[in-house]
Design an enzyme around this catalytic site. Sequence first.
Site, PDB file in Angstrom:
ATOM      1  N   HIS A   1      32.856  -3.405 -19.731  1.00 56.03           N
ATOM      2  CA  HIS A   1      32.126  -2.275 -19.154  1.00 56.03           C
ATOM      3  C   HIS A   1      32.978  -1.023 -19.294  1.00 56.03           C
ATOM      4  O   HIS A   1      34.210  -1.099 -19.308  1.00 56.03           O
ATOM      5  CB  HIS A   1      31.802  -2.542 -17.673  1.00 56.03           C
ATOM      6  CG  HIS A   1      30.858  -1.557 -17.080  1.00 56.03           C
ATOM      7  ND1 HIS A   1      31.291  -0.387 -16.486  1.00 56.03           N
ATOM      8  CD2 HIS A   1      29.503  -1.551 -16.989  1.00 56.03           C
ATOM      9  CE1 HIS A   1      30.234   0.292 -16.058  1.00 56.03           C
ATOM     10  NE2 HIS A   1      29.144  -0.386 -16.340  1.00 56.03           N
TER      11      HIS A   1
ATOM     12  N   ASP B   1      24.479  -6.984 -17.190  1.00 54.85           N
ATOM     13  CA  ASP B   1      23.559  -7.389 -18.256  1.00 54.85           C
ATOM     14  C   ASP B   1      23.771  -8.836 -18.687  1.00 54.85           C
ATOM     15  O   ASP B   1      22.884  -9.449 -19.279  1.00 54.85           O
ATOM     16  CB  ASP B   1      23.727  -6.472 -19.469  1.00 54.85           C
ATOM     17  CG  ASP B   1      23.320  -5.048 -19.175  1.00 54.85           C
ATOM     18  OD1 ASP B   1      22.244  -4.863 -18.599  1.00 54.85           O
ATOM     19  OD2 ASP B   1      24.076  -4.123 -19.508  1.00 54.85           O
TER      20      ASP B   1
END
Length: 453
Positions: free
Chosen positions: A331, A390
Amino acid sequence: MKKIIQLEEKMLKELTNRARTSNIIDSELFSKYQVKRGLRDIDGRGVLVGLTEIGDVRSYIVEENEMVPIPGKLLYRGIDISDIVTGFMKTNSYGFEETCYLLLFGNLPNKEELKDFEELLAEYRSLPDDFVRDMILKMPSRDIMNSIARSVLAFYSLDDSADDTTIENVLKQCLKLIACFPLIAVYGYQAHSHYHGNKSLFIHSPQKNLSTAENILYMLRPDSKYTKLEATLLDLALVLHAEHGGGNNSSFVTHVVTSSGSDTYSVIAAALGSLKGPRHGGANIKVTQMFEDIKQNVENWEDDKEIEEYLVKLLNKKAFDRSGLIYGIGHAVYSISDPRAVIFKEHVARLAKEKGFEDEYNLYEKVEKLAPEAVGKVRKMYKGVSANVDFYSGFVYRMLDIPPELFTPIFAISRIAGWSAHRIEEIVNSGKIIRPAYKSVVKRKKYIDIDER
């Protein structure tokens, strides 16, 4: 006709090459002029461009001028997301509506305020007469995000006060969009499924007594049936995706376009365009596609060595889409952990057991564990990596029988709450138009008359 097509192909090929070569910037110039590419420092920290009270993303502390990574935290209006989730789940209630209220108005609603707010959203949860037929069914889109954006822009034509940017009017517009996003997303999918997939067309009207998550499942499924656990997990997904600070791409777009004085519909359409990108809201589709490839190429799902070998192939651009990425891992901000993924994982196992996906869930767990180790072996890293939201969200949507075409639209159904809050915050604080600097590095040239070129 054939000659015209051949000429077009030849010209486009030549023009494409010119467009590419004329826009290459020497990569060393970015370092020379200390350009913060992606508005980020080299250590990954975002460049400070604004202030917000809506969302906060925390991933490190500073000790003796050094960044020290910590388990990630996400706060909505100063409240830890884990506390929000624990709060509404212990009462066995749905949390998306109270989350919307919190983001928009700064405080959690009491029972009466929440009831009134839910009733208002229920009243707004309808589309104008003939809108479904004329805007959605007559022009089905192959991408539902574009269908939503077109519908949002069409609302402008139907709003007599579309350009009124007073807080009262903008709030009303935003509340109507929050209420209607599930309808235009699901109906957009139904149109796509019918006209592009030759499937039966189902248009179910939303029910006023149902939550946002329940209505999505009610409208999406042919028989409108769903379990409590299914609605709970979808509601949780909506809560976790509702906001992620002012610096995420689509929320920043919301601030940028709002700062120009534009209308609500143009602002939200721009945010939708940002979220559609695979580097932002479209990432969970890539995760599910990657796992399909893993299942095809890894024979023993319990063999750590075989799984790690496949992950190394991914990183070396020798597997799946050869991008060099392990989708769902890593991320821009979080390094040790993404709090949304941590919360999601706590509840995903229950749904996997109910749906008979336990073997696949175990595979996800193994990849989550082995991926950071594989990344550490293959790449030099500035920070660690972990599973992001996700990683599990696409898996949850698959277990809920939600089609891939709706993965990103569901993200939009959730994030419209955060976008609305950021739009209002930008208007209230009357900031300057957002205009960062770009330095021109092209050499001066003289104009040459056309006969001398």
